[in-house]
Design a protein around this motif. Structure first.
Motif, PDB file in Angstrom:
ATOM      1  N   ALA A 324      -3.966   4.010 -15.600  1.00 37.07           N
ATOM      2  CA  ALA A 324      -2.885   4.245 -14.632  1.00 37.07           C
ATOM      3  C   ALA A 324      -1.536   3.861 -15.213  1.00 37.07           C
ATOM      4  O   ALA A 324      -1.406   2.830 -15.872  1.00 37.07           O
ATOM      5  N   ASN A 325      -0.546   4.700 -14.968  1.00 41.00           N
ATOM      6  CA  ASN A 325       0.810   4.422 -15.446  1.00 41.00           C
ATOM      7  C   ASN A 325       1.815   4.902 -14.411  1.00 41.00           C
ATOM      8  O   ASN A 325       1.809   6.073 -14.045  1.00 41.00           O
ATOM      9  N   GLY A 326       2.658   3.980 -13.961  1.00 40.50           N
ATOM     10  CA  GLY A 326       3.744   4.346 -13.052  1.00 40.50           C
ATOM     11  C   GLY A 326       3.384   4.167 -11.587  1.00 40.50           C
ATOM     12  O   GLY A 326       2.236   4.332 -11.188  1.00 40.50           O
ATOM     13  N   THR A 340       1.846   2.444  -3.839  1.00 40.08           N
ATOM     14  CA  THR A 340       1.651   1.776  -5.127  1.00 40.08           C
ATOM     15  C   THR A 340       0.673   0.621  -4.994  1.00 40.08           C
ATOM     16  O   THR A 340      -0.284   0.497  -5.775  1.00 40.08           O
ATOM     17  N   VAL A 341       0.892  -0.232  -3.987  1.00 37.84           N
ATOM     18  CA  VAL A 341       0.025  -1.400  -3.784  1.00 37.84           C
ATOM     19  C   VAL A 341      -1.392  -0.952  -3.411  1.00 37.84           C
ATOM     20  O   VAL A 341      -2.384  -1.481  -3.929  1.00 37.84           O
ATOM     21  N   GLY A 342      -1.484   0.065  -2.560  1.00 33.86           N
ATOM     22  CA  GLY A 342      -2.805   0.570  -2.152  1.00 33.86           C
ATOM     23  C   GLY A 342      -3.613   1.086  -3.324  1.00 33.86           C
ATOM     24  O   GLY A 342      -4.808   0.794  -3.459  1.00 33.86           O
ATOM     25  N   ILE A 343      -2.957   1.841  -4.205  1.00 28.35           N
ATOM     26  CA  ILE A 343      -3.650   2.410  -5.370  1.00 28.35           C
ATOM     27  C   ILE A 343      -4.027   1.316  -6.359  1.00 28.35           C
ATOM     28  O   ILE A 343      -5.160   1.279  -6.866  1.00 28.35           O
ATOM     29  N   PHE A 344      -3.092   0.397  -6.648  1.00 26.34           N
ATOM     30  CA  PHE A 344      -3.406  -0.663  -7.611  1.00 26.34           C
ATOM     31  C   PHE A 344      -4.464  -1.626  -7.060  1.00 26.34           C
ATOM     32  O   PHE A 344      -5.285  -2.145  -7.815  1.00 26.34           O
ATOM     33  N   ARG A 345      -4.473  -1.845  -5.737  1.00 25.66           N
ATOM     34  CA  ARG A 345      -5.527  -2.679  -5.142  1.00 25.66           C
ATOM     35  C   ARG A 345      -6.893  -1.980  -5.296  1.00 25.66           C
ATOM     36  O   ARG A 345      -7.901  -2.621  -5.593  1.00 25.66           O
ATOM     37  N   SER A 361       4.975  -0.587 -12.981  1.00 29.21           N
ATOM     38  CA  SER A 361       3.599  -0.893 -12.562  1.00 29.21           C
ATOM     39  C   SER A 361       3.335  -2.381 -12.675  1.00 29.21           C
ATOM     40  O   SER A 361       2.809  -3.014 -11.752  1.00 29.21           O
ATOM     41  N   ILE A 362       3.700  -2.955 -13.823  1.00 29.17           N
ATOM     42  CA  ILE A 362       3.478  -4.384 -14.059  1.00 29.17           C
ATOM     43  C   ILE A 362       4.238  -5.209 -13.032  1.00 29.17           C
ATOM     44  O   ILE A 362       3.707  -6.173 -12.463  1.00 29.17           O
ATOM     45  N   ALA A 363       5.488  -4.819 -12.781  1.00 28.00           N
ATOM     46  CA  ALA A 363       6.310  -5.553 -11.806  1.00 28.00           C
ATOM     47  C   ALA A 363       5.648  -5.569 -10.438  1.00 28.00           C
ATOM     48  O   ALA A 363       5.602  -6.607  -9.763  1.00 28.00           O
ATOM     49  N   SER A 364       5.095  -4.433 -10.006  1.00 31.92           N
ATOM     50  CA  SER A 364       4.465  -4.375  -8.679  1.00 31.92           C
ATOM     51  C   SER A 364       3.158  -5.159  -8.651  1.00 31.92           C
ATOM     52  O   SER A 364       2.823  -5.785  -7.636  1.00 31.92           O
ATOM     53  N   ILE A 365       2.418  -5.166  -9.765  1.00 31.88           N
ATOM     54  CA  ILE A 365       1.165  -5.930  -9.843  1.00 31.88           C
ATOM     55  C   ILE A 365       1.449  -7.420  -9.666  1.00 31.88           C
ATOM     56  O   ILE A 365       0.771  -8.122  -8.910  1.00 31.88           O
ATOM     57  N   TYR A 366       2.480  -7.916 -10.365  1.00 28.40           N
ATOM     58  CA  TYR A 366       2.830  -9.337 -10.254  1.00 28.40           C
ATOM     59  C   TYR A 366       3.441  -9.653  -8.886  1.00 28.40           C
ATOM     60  O   TYR A 366       3.132 -10.668  -8.272  1.00 28.40           O
ATOM     61  N   ARG A 367       4.289  -8.751  -8.426  1.00 27.01           N
ATOM     62  CA  ARG A 367       4.992  -9.001  -7.162  1.00 27.01           C
ATOM     63  C   ARG A 367       4.026  -9.112  -5.986  1.00 27.01           C
ATOM     64  O   ARG A 367       4.204  -9.931  -5.085  1.00 27.01           O
ATOM     65  N   GLY A 372      -7.629  -8.532 -11.004  1.00 25.66           N
ATOM     66  CA  GLY A 372      -8.888  -7.810 -11.167  1.00 25.66           C
ATOM     67  C   GLY A 372      -8.783  -6.561 -12.014  1.00 25.66           C
ATOM     68  O   GLY A 372      -9.790  -5.877 -12.248  1.00 25.66           O
ATOM     69  N   ILE A 373      -7.581  -6.232 -12.507  1.00 25.31           N
ATOM     70  CA  ILE A 373      -7.411  -5.093 -13.418  1.00 25.31           C
ATOM     71  C   ILE A 373      -7.832  -5.568 -14.813  1.00 25.31           C
ATOM     72  O   ILE A 373      -7.443  -6.647 -15.263  1.00 25.31           O
ATOM     73  N   SER A 374      -8.643  -4.770 -15.505  1.00 27.91           N
ATOM     74  CA  SER A 374      -9.218  -5.205 -16.785  1.00 27.91           C
ATOM     75  C   SER A 374      -8.147  -5.490 -17.831  1.00 27.91           C
ATOM     76  O   SER A 374      -8.210  -6.499 -18.537  1.00 27.91           O
ATOM     77  N   HIS A 375      -7.166  -4.602 -17.953  1.00 25.66           N
ATOM     78  CA  HIS A 375      -6.125  -4.790 -18.970  1.00 25.66           C
ATOM     79  C   HIS A 375      -4.787  -4.282 -18.441  1.00 25.66           C
ATOM     80  O   HIS A 375      -4.668  -3.112 -18.068  1.00 25.66           O
ATOM     81  N   VAL A 376      -3.801  -5.179 -18.387  1.00 21.22           N
ATOM     82  CA  VAL A 376      -2.441  -4.793 -18.009  1.00 21.22           C
ATOM     83  C   VAL A 376      -1.639  -4.665 -19.298  1.00 21.22           C
ATOM     84  O   VAL A 376      -1.404  -5.652 -20.000  1.00 21.22           O
TER      85      VAL A 376
END
Length: 408
Positions: A324-326, A340-345, A361-367, A372-376
């Motif tokens: 996933a990107n973006g 974004t949050v729904g998809i990354f969750r 993407s990284i910013a939203s993951i941390y925010r 639980g994502i294997s590799h950021v």
């Protein structure tokens, strides 16, 4: 390719190229994520007794955040638990004298590499080798360690210029990135799902075309402006307000390309079935086939809708590999971060091996504290380039250096 464990760096001078390019607000760095990512490599070199010379860039000329690396040295000093000395020079006499006087275990931070005009342009390895930067520093260096995966898609002096002159070694972060991306790209486990969002539409179209043609993907889910372009390519009208915005961004000229991809791979590219608009400051969801779609003429689309999130979630929960990107929308505004949050969750809850990249993407993951994502991945552009099947200049430089120095 050479790895850190292939060498003993005791009493050796190491040029460590990293990417500490970080967000800056009011002159201050606001995230230490990239600093933490390179810590294992810095610690390895210091504990081995290497004399470490760190080079990084920060922003680019005439852009926001174009500052010296003095703060970078301070932040790294704190995380490392020892002084990282900042030198206000790149390859001049001040820098060279300080490099010569380094003792084992000491760390030096050079000035922002993009303060040097040579570092701003992309040139072939042979040209990079002839730059003043490389010619001045090469005699002082025993090894080059590259941990700057986020810039692996660029060909600049500090990134590729030393490859034929000194052994060029992968840092721990670089090795981890390449292993994770290679695993996702080469895997035969199915289904393999790619989620392409954000604003880098041309790069995402290249990825889609490559992974579908080479049978590396079984399904592509789209959102953000990538989703807009594919939705138009399917023949739907996104309304005057959104078409006007896309025209200003030069995105309408990419619709024909998206159409060609759909002609060849139609069932494997999914687009949103509903969108969220900003109607007078409120989130309002509009189905693409409903009578309400006239609202697209007046109000901007800022996210995917709930039905799309649910449909995508069902696909993601069955996936074995996810790339996933973006983001799916304007996640900076909480009411439009839902997609974004729904998809990354969903990705984080899936049992798939997952790779997620891109600055937003990284910013939203941390925010939103998504785990639980294997590799950021630390690199958005580099990651996209990897999945387009292009040769990345830095990875080519590693191969060239390995062939030149493996017998020595």
């Amino acid at each position: 390719m050479f790895r850190l464990t292939d060498f003993n760096f005791h009493n050796k001078t190491v040029f460590l190229r990293v990417d500490l390019n970080s967000p800056v607000e009011n002159g201050r760095i606001t995230s230490d994520a990239r600093f933490k990512a390179i810590l294992p490599t810095v610690k390895h070199l210091v504990e081995d007794g290497g004399k470490v010379v760190i080079g990084t860039h920060q922003s680019r000329p005439y852009k926001g955040g174009y500052i010296t690396t003095e703060q970078h040295a301070e932040i790294l000093s704190e995380l490392l638990g020892q002084e990282v000395e900042y030198v206000e020079d790149i390859f001049g006499k001040l820098a060279r004298d300080r490099i010569r006087s380094l003792k084992p275990g000491e760390v030096l931070m050079l000035e922002n590499l993009r303060f040097s005009a040579e570092e701003v342009f992309y040139k072939p390895m042979e040209d990079c080798e002839k730059t003043f930067f490389v010619r001045k520093l090469a005699p002082l260096i025993d090894y080059v360690v590259n941990d700057a995966f986020a810039t692996a898609h660029r060909s600049q002096p500090s990134l590729v210029g030393f490859a034929r002159l000194k052994p060029m070694v992968m840092g721990h972060l670089m090795e981890r990135e390449i292993n994770a991306l290679s695993r996702a790209y080469e895997s035969d486990e199915k289904p393999r799902v790619y989620v392409l969002g954000g604003a880098k539409v041309d790069d995402s179209l290249r990825v889609a075309e490559n992974v579908l043609r080479k049978e590396k993907a079984d399904m592509i889910l789209t959102g953000g402006l990538v989703g807009h372009v594919f939705t138009l390519a399917k023949g739907f009208n996104l309304g005057d307000a959104n078409l006007e915005f896309m025209e200003k961004k030069g995105l309408l000229e990419l619709v024909d390309w998206a159409e060609r991809i759909l002609d060849e791979f139609y069932p494997y590219v999914r687009t949103p079935v509903d969108f969220a608009i900003d109607k007078d400051g409120e989130r309002v969801e509009v189905d693409l086939l409903s009578d309400e779609k006239w609202l697209f003429d007046r109000y901007p689309i800022l996210d995917i809708g709930s039905r799309t999130i649910e449909k995508y979630r069902e696909i993601l929960m069955k996936a074995k590999i996810i790339v996933a990107n973006g983001p799916m929308g304007v996640f900076e505004r909480e009411e439009f971060a839902v997609g974004t949050v729904g998809i990354f969750r969903a990705i984080s809850e899936s049992e798939a091996f997952s790779v997620v990249g891109g600055g937003h993407s990284i910013a939203s993951i941390y925010r939103y504290n998504i785990t639980g994502i294997s590799h950021v991945s630390t690199g958005g552009g580099a990651m996209l380039s990897f999945f387009t099947g292009e040769k990345l200049p830095v990875l080519e430089a590693f191969r060239v250096s390995y062939e030149m120095f493996k017998k020595k």
